[in-house]
Design a protein around this motif. Structure first.
Motif, PDB file in Angstrom:
ATOM      1  N   ASN A  98       0.836  -1.090  -0.033  1.00 54.13           N
ATOM      2  CA  ASN A  98      -0.010   0.000   0.116  1.00 54.13           C
ATOM      3  C   ASN A  98       0.934   1.265  -0.026  1.00 54.13           C
ATOM      4  O   ASN A  98       1.668   1.546   0.948  1.00 54.13           O
ATOM      5  N   GLN A  99       0.626   2.126  -1.151  1.00 52.52           N
ATOM      6  CA  GLN A  99       1.610   3.356  -1.098  1.00 52.52           C
ATOM      7  C   GLN A  99       1.285   4.440   0.104  1.00 52.52           C
ATOM      8  O   GLN A  99       2.198   5.122   0.394  1.00 52.52           O
ATOM      9  N   ALA A 100       0.249   4.450   0.387  1.00 55.19           N
ATOM     10  CA  ALA A 100       0.032   5.252   1.566  1.00 55.19           C
ATOM     11  C   ALA A 100       0.720   4.954   2.802  1.00 55.19           C
ATOM     12  O   ALA A 100       1.266   5.812   3.471  1.00 55.19           O
ATOM     13  N   TRP A 101       0.730   3.670   2.957  1.00 54.83           N
ATOM     14  CA  TRP A 101       1.250   3.135   4.435  1.00 54.83           C
ATOM     15  C   TRP A 101       2.857   3.367   4.103  1.00 54.83           C
ATOM     16  O   TRP A 101       3.622   3.634   4.956  1.00 54.83           O
ATOM     17  N   ILE A 102       3.432   3.109   2.945  1.00 55.93           N
ATOM     18  CA  ILE A 102       4.819   3.155   2.607  1.00 55.93           C
ATOM     19  C   ILE A 102       5.115   4.880   2.873  1.00 55.93           C
ATOM     20  O   ILE A 102       6.279   5.066   3.731  1.00 55.93           O
ATOM     21  N   LYS A 103       4.374   5.499   2.570  1.00 53.38           N
ATOM     22  CA  LYS A 103       4.763   7.062   2.607  1.00 53.38           C
ATOM     23  C   LYS A 103       4.709   7.381   4.147  1.00 53.38           C
ATOM     24  O   LYS A 103       5.830   7.986   4.741  1.00 53.38           O
ATOM     25  N   ILE A 104       3.872   6.930   4.895  1.00 58.37           N
ATOM     26  CA  ILE A 104       3.676   7.135   6.179  1.00 58.37           C
ATOM     27  C   ILE A 104       5.048   6.493   6.858  1.00 58.37           C
ATOM     28  O   ILE A 104       5.651   7.148   7.617  1.00 58.37           O
ATOM     29  N   ALA A 105       5.109   5.321   6.563  1.00 58.23           N
ATOM     30  CA  ALA A 105       6.327   4.678   7.323  1.00 58.23           C
ATOM     31  C   ALA A 105       7.741   5.189   7.020  1.00 58.23           C
ATOM     32  O   ALA A 105       8.533   5.503   7.989  1.00 58.23           O
ATOM     33  N   ILE A 106       7.945   5.781   5.922  1.00 59.67           N
ATOM     34  CA  ILE A 106       9.317   6.583   5.509  1.00 59.67           C
ATOM     35  C   ILE A 106       9.270   8.009   6.254  1.00 59.67           C
ATOM     36  O   ILE A 106      10.327   8.250   6.684  1.00 59.67           O
ATOM     37  N   ARG A 107       8.019   8.514   6.257  1.00 58.72           N
ATOM     38  CA  ARG A 107       8.163   9.826   6.831  1.00 58.72           C
ATOM     39  C   ARG A 107       8.310   9.759   8.355  1.00 58.72           C
ATOM     40  O   ARG A 107       9.271  10.433   9.016  1.00 58.72           O
ATOM     41  N   ASN A 108       7.928   8.572   8.987  1.00 55.54           N
ATOM     42  CA  ASN A 108       7.867   8.458  10.357  1.00 55.54           C
ATOM     43  C   ASN A 108       9.399   8.164  10.506  1.00 55.54           C
ATOM     44  O   ASN A 108      10.059   8.227  11.787  1.00 55.54           O
ATOM     45  N   PHE A 109       9.962   7.139   9.895  1.00 49.30           N
ATOM     46  CA  PHE A 109      11.524   6.870  10.118  1.00 49.30           C
ATOM     47  C   PHE A 109      12.271   7.734  10.093  1.00 49.30           C
ATOM     48  O   PHE A 109      13.316   8.218  11.051  1.00 49.30           O
ATOM     49  N   TYR A 110      12.409   8.970   9.233  1.00 52.33           N
ATOM     50  CA  TYR A 110      13.125   9.992   9.161  1.00 52.33           C
ATOM     51  C   TYR A 110      12.660  11.064  10.124  1.00 52.33           C
ATOM     52  O   TYR A 110      13.629  11.479  10.675  1.00 52.33           O
ATOM     53  N   LYS A 111      11.623  11.039  10.568  1.00 46.63           N
ATOM     54  CA  LYS A 111      11.082  12.125  11.725  1.00 46.63           C
ATOM     55  C   LYS A 111      11.833  11.610  12.899  1.00 46.63           C
ATOM     56  O   LYS A 111      12.430  12.571  14.001  1.00 46.63           O
ATOM     57  N   ASP A 112      11.612  10.115  13.039  1.00 45.64           N
ATOM     58  CA  ASP A 112      12.543   9.706  14.247  1.00 45.64           C
ATOM     59  C   ASP A 112      13.865   9.838  14.078  1.00 45.64           C
ATOM     60  O   ASP A 112      14.724   9.939  15.370  1.00 45.64           O
ATOM     61  N   LEU A 113      14.512   9.453  13.064  1.00 47.32           N
ATOM     62  CA  LEU A 113      15.891   9.568  12.921  1.00 47.32           C
ATOM     63  C   LEU A 113      16.411  11.027  13.277  1.00 47.32           C
ATOM     64  O   LEU A 113      17.613  11.119  14.001  1.00 47.32           O
TER      65      LEU A 113
END
Length: 443
Positions: A358-373
């Motif tokens: 799911n492209q929406a979930w992928i975008k959310i996961a990538i955004r959260n990854f770099y937000k936490d990073l």
């Protein structure tokens, strides 16, 4: 009489069974047909099942380890060939097969899609425990290059064949450049292998809805005579809004203007080409005068302008900086842009141990990854001890607080590389430079 009655009943039953079988055959899809190459021993064998409503076959060719069907895809009337491959293990047999496939591709003279188990790899990373390519792998890699084929990357796995500790990617799909021009969204993905030691692969041409595309200012806009005038009028209409907010708001009218003036570029070029052909047919029939010649020159001039616009557009999309503008490389730029888009797209991502499409979930996961990073829990307290930093004089302090002049800003803007932009959804520096008088000096 009893015997005759019994025979009649048997005949009636046979007729009933025959009718039932006939009805069963009629209920099956009539359009589904098969082509195959028989197996030898416990290995080999190729089976191709096709639907005549999707693909109409014209010619079929077979070899010991390959099967080729050449025809037309009915949906868009596209001539092409599908070639199934089961690679040999012996190096000499492989060389023979590469020669045969080269010959059959030349015989078909259409776009080709090679699929199957090639029993060979083209990169060191495609076989575990290997630090170099074998001679046969080098020969296969050269064959792919000489044939002008594109090796489709697989999106959701690294290897396609497993046996014990050994694993490699030997199942692949190779397509011609012409194929990618027609089906730019072609991708390759694998599915679970089950009990087999091979992972089945699926070649699909399916556009993924990954949300709205980011805004881009295009260099081809400046070939339109009324573009700068439109920008100036829109800019003045925004009033006294802050400069950066004006640039952001300007993207909306620019999008509408692009759709009205640059939309369906290929259709417009095709229309001019058809009109030129009509004029040529008239001349061929002896109908020629000054009016005909003037119209042909006008059509050629308009068509040439659209060729230039198309080349500038795809050069920018390809991000190629190695070739000059207007250098007859539109197809080259288009292929570069398609390759970039295909390689940069994330079709699937493992999130918490699960494969997500799911492209929406992928975008959310990538955004959260770099937000936490890049998240910082506490701001470090930085202090200066007395006497560590000297106080600057009043003249230097005033110089630091002075607003930069227009000339200084212009100099810095012109120092920037023209393709660079402030962000992924913004105007590039080439737009700022060429619209300097309309949007900066008028602010």
């Amino acid at each position: 009489m009893a015997i005759l009655q019994q025979q009649n009943e048997e005949i009636a039953q046979k007729r009933i069974l025959a009718k039932q079988k006939a009805k069963a055959r009629q209920s099956r899809p009539k359009t589904q047909k098969k082509d195959y190459v028989e197996s030898f021993g416990s290995s080999g064998g190729l089976l191709l099942i096709r639907d005549d409503e999707f693909f109409k076959i014209r010619n079929s060719y077979k070899g010991e380890r390959w099967l080729c069907v050449e025809g037309v895809i009915m949906k868009n009337n596209y001539n092409c060939a599908f070639i199934l491959v089961y690679g040999a293990l012996d190096r000499n047999e492989k060389l023979v097969m590469w020669e045969e496939l080269c010959y059959i591709a030349g015989l078909c003279q259409v776009s080709c899609c090679f699929m199957g188990d090639f029993n060979e790899f083209v990169q060191v990373a495609e076989r575990r425990g290997t630090d170099r390519l074998t001679p046969s792998a080098e020969e296969f890699k050269s064959w792919v290059h000489d044939m002008g084929l594109v090796d489709l990357p697989i999106t959701d796995r690294k290897f396609t064949w497993f046996r014990g500790r050994s694993c490699s990617r030997i199942d692949r799909a190779l397509v011609s450049v012409e194929w990618l021009e027609e089906f730019s969204e072609t991708r390759l993905r694998g599915v679970p292998r089950g009990l087999s030691d091979h992972c089945p692969i699926i070649v699909e041409d399916k556009r993924i809805r990954d949300g709205p595309r980011p805004f881009r200012s295009l260099d081809s806009w400046f070939t339109h005579d009324g573009f700068l005038r439109m920008v100036k009028e829109e800019w003045r209409g925004l009033g006294g809004v802050q400069f950066t907010d004006k640039l952001k708001t300007l993207t909306i009218p620019l999008g509408r203007w692009h759709k009205a003036n640059f939309g369906h570029m290929d259709k417009k070029i095709l229309k001019f080409e058809e009109e030129i052909k009509k004029i040529d047919d008239m001349v061929g029939e002896g109908i020629y005068d000054g009016t005909v010649e003037a119209r042909r020159r006008a059509l050629i001039a308009c068509c040439e302008k659209w060729y230039v616009k198309k080349e500038l557009h795809w050069k920018q999309m390809s991000r190629s900086r190695h070739v000059r503008d207007i250098d007859k490389n539109t197809r080259y730029f288009h292929n570069l842009a398609s390759t970039r888009r295909r390689n940069n797209r994330i079709d699937a991502l493992v999130i918490n141990g699960r494969l997500i499409w799911n492209q929406a979930w992928i975008k959310i996961a990538i955004r959260n990854f770099y937000k936490d990073l890049y998240h910082q829990e506490e701001a470090p307290m930085v202090g200066f001890r007395d006497g560590l930093v000297e106080m600057i004089d009043e003249e230097d302090a005033l110089a630091l607080e002075m607003q930069p002049t227009t000339e200084e800003v212009r100099e810095k803007v012109w120092d920037c590389e023209s393709t660079k932009a402030f962000g992924s959804d913004w105007h590039n520096m080439n737009f700022i430079k060429k619209c300097w008088d309309e949007i900066v000096l008028s602010s």
